[in-house]
Design an enzyme around this catalytic site. Structure first.
Site, PDB file in Angstrom:
ATOM      1  N   THR A 251       1.232  -1.556  -0.031  1.00  0.00           N
ATOM      2  CA  THR A 251       0.050   0.154  -0.207  1.00  0.00           C
ATOM      3  C   THR A 251       0.684   1.575   0.524  1.00  0.00           C
ATOM      4  OG1 THR A 251      -0.289  -0.211   2.534  1.00  0.00           O
ATOM      5  CG2 THR A 251      -1.857  -1.373   1.937  1.00  0.00           C
ATOM      6  N   TYR A 252       2.180   1.265  -0.199  1.00  0.00           N
ATOM      7  CA  TYR A 252       2.643   3.003  -0.082  1.00  0.00           C
ATOM      8  C   TYR A 252       2.681   2.819  -1.287  1.00  0.00           C
ATOM      9  CZ  TYR A 252       6.840   6.277  -0.478  1.00  0.00           C
ATOM     10  OH  TYR A 252       7.236   6.800  -1.167  1.00  0.00           O
TER      11      TYR A 252
ATOM     12  N   ASP B 213      -0.116  -5.361   3.298  1.00  0.00           N
ATOM     13  CA  ASP B 213       0.835  -4.453   4.451  1.00  0.00           C
ATOM     14  C   ASP B 213       0.645  -2.900   4.001  1.00  0.00           C
ATOM     15  OD1 ASP B 213       3.509  -5.039   4.999  1.00  0.00           O
ATOM     16  OD2 ASP B 213       3.400  -3.891   3.670  1.00  0.00           O
TER      17      ASP B 213
ATOM     18  N   TYR C  89       3.690   5.250   5.987  1.00  0.00           N
ATOM     19  CA  TYR C  89       3.398   5.250   4.568  1.00  0.00           C
ATOM     20  C   TYR C  89       2.466   6.435   4.696  1.00  0.00           C
ATOM     21  CZ  TYR C  89       5.214   0.632   2.920  1.00  0.00           C
ATOM     22  OH  TYR C  89       5.503  -0.378   3.081  1.00  0.00           O
TER      23      TYR C  89
ATOM     24  N   GLN D 144      11.221  -8.302   6.140  1.00  0.00           N
ATOM     25  CA  GLN D 144      10.980  -7.866   4.223  1.00  0.00           C
ATOM     26  C   GLN D 144      11.926  -7.164   4.127  1.00  0.00           C
ATOM     27  OE1 GLN D 144       7.762  -4.449   2.857  1.00  0.00           O
ATOM     28  NE2 GLN D 144       6.119  -6.157   4.802  1.00  0.00           N
TER      29      GLN D 144
ATOM     30  N   SER E 150      -0.099  -1.948  -7.166  1.00  0.00           N
ATOM     31  CA  SER E 150      -1.343  -1.746  -8.260  1.00  0.00           C
ATOM     32  C   SER E 150      -1.751  -0.752  -7.761  1.00  0.00           C
ATOM     33  CB  SER E 150      -1.724  -2.510  -8.831  1.00  0.00           C
ATOM     34  OG  SER E 150      -1.821  -2.402 -10.201  1.00  0.00           O
TER      35      SER E 150
END
Length: 322
Positions: free
Chosen positions: A23-24, A50, A55, A190, A271
């Site tokens: 979700t960045y 995530d 963010y 991660q 995306s």
């Protein structure tokens, strides 16, 4: 559409869905667009979302989750939500308040996974990138092992189911794993991972310690101007990758994701387009041959789209070694 059924089992008995939605968002993308993307992602079948304090999008992600729960599309227990502890909150007494804040923004009683965003403690305060007069980062001397103990406490308090790390190198992981009195080991690390940086050594190490490697930048990042060198190679245009995609009658993105999934990595795909989101979920519908995997292994050049240069002077800067 009940997709993404495949899951990787974590060391603490919980399961991580084997494909996540990242979700960045770059500065130029409005928050409403990120919320709409998360909403679509849940609608098409993503169950692993995530996000992170850094963010600045947790509230919007929370709204997307809630609207899908209210609409009866998902139940809370079907969702796996990760958020991250920012580096200015590594003082142990700041960990639980940070986690509670994140859960309130996400409108959740608990998060599924809470991870340290980087192994790089910075000075606590209102500034997320605290600088001195010379423009140098203000560091904090707190040991991230002490931060880890505070994460363990939050797990014991039921605020989070699993705890992990992000952007740690092997030596830094060892420090947590060898910590006296370790109660829970990190379920994941991660890191940036894709065909140009396949992290094979770190992956082998993590597997040997039963730590799941979660991949961000799995498709070569969105090349956001503020962090990524615009001259860096465009991963999805790679001729070898595109050749493999043609031969397998799949998109280059699907081949890039499948390469990771097949090695036991949990990729995060990002995306803003529903068609791409749907397509990326097809990663579980096909396999690459050992020959294909070997060819893709050959694309590795230990290249980082996100070298985190802003931390380069920090004694805990993670990327000077594997």
């Amino acid at each position: 559409x009940x997709x993404x059924x495949x899951x990787x089992x974590x060391x603490d008995g919980h399961c991580i869905p084997a494909l996540g939605f990242g979700t960045y968002k770059p500065i130029e993308v409005p928050k409403s667009k990120a919320m709409e993307a998360a909403n679509l992602a849940i609608g098409v079948g993503y169950r692993h979302i995530d996000t992170a304090y850094a963010y600045q999008i947790e509230e919007e992600i929370g709204q997307a989750i809630q609207s899908n729960i209210k609409a009866g599309i998902v139940k809370r227990e079907d969702m796996f939500i990760t958020t991250k502890l920012w580096c200015t909150c590594f003082q142990p007494e700041l960990v639980r308040p940070s986690l509670e804040k994140x859960x309130x923004k996400l409108q959740l009683e608990h998060v599924d996974l809470f991870i340290m965003h980087y192994p790089v403690p910075m000075k606590a305060g209102d500034n997320d990138f605290p600088l001195d007069e010379q423009g140098k980062l203000l560091l904090d001397t707190v040991d991230f092992c002490a931060t880890w103990e505070a994460l363990e406490k939050x797990x014991d308090a039921g605020l989070v189911k699993s705890i992990g790390v992000s952007n740690f190198n092997m030596r830094q992981l060892e420090r947590i794993l060898n910590k006296p009195g370790l109660k829970y080991k990190p379920v994941c690390n991660q890191v940036e991972c894709h065909v140009y940086n396949n992290q094979s050594k770190l992956l082998d190490y993590c597997k040997s310690k039963d730590i799941v490697l979660v991949a961000f930048g799995a498709l070569g990042t969105q090349r956001y101007k503020e962090w990524v060198d615009q001259d860096s190679p465009v991963l999805l245009n790679d001729p070898v990758l595109c050749g493999g995609a043609k031969x397998x009658x799949r998109s280059p993105a699907l081949i890039a994701l499948r390469y990771l999934v097949q090695r036991g990595v949990v990729p995060l795909a990002q995306s803003f387009y529903e068609s791409e989101m749907k397509e990326n979920l097809q990663v579980f519908e096909f396999q690459l041959s050992p020959e294909d995997m070997k060819i893709l292994d050959g694309l590795n050049k230990n290249f980082r789209y996100l070298p985190a240069q802003f931390f380069a002077d920090h004694p805990e800067y993670p990327f000077s070694e594997e």
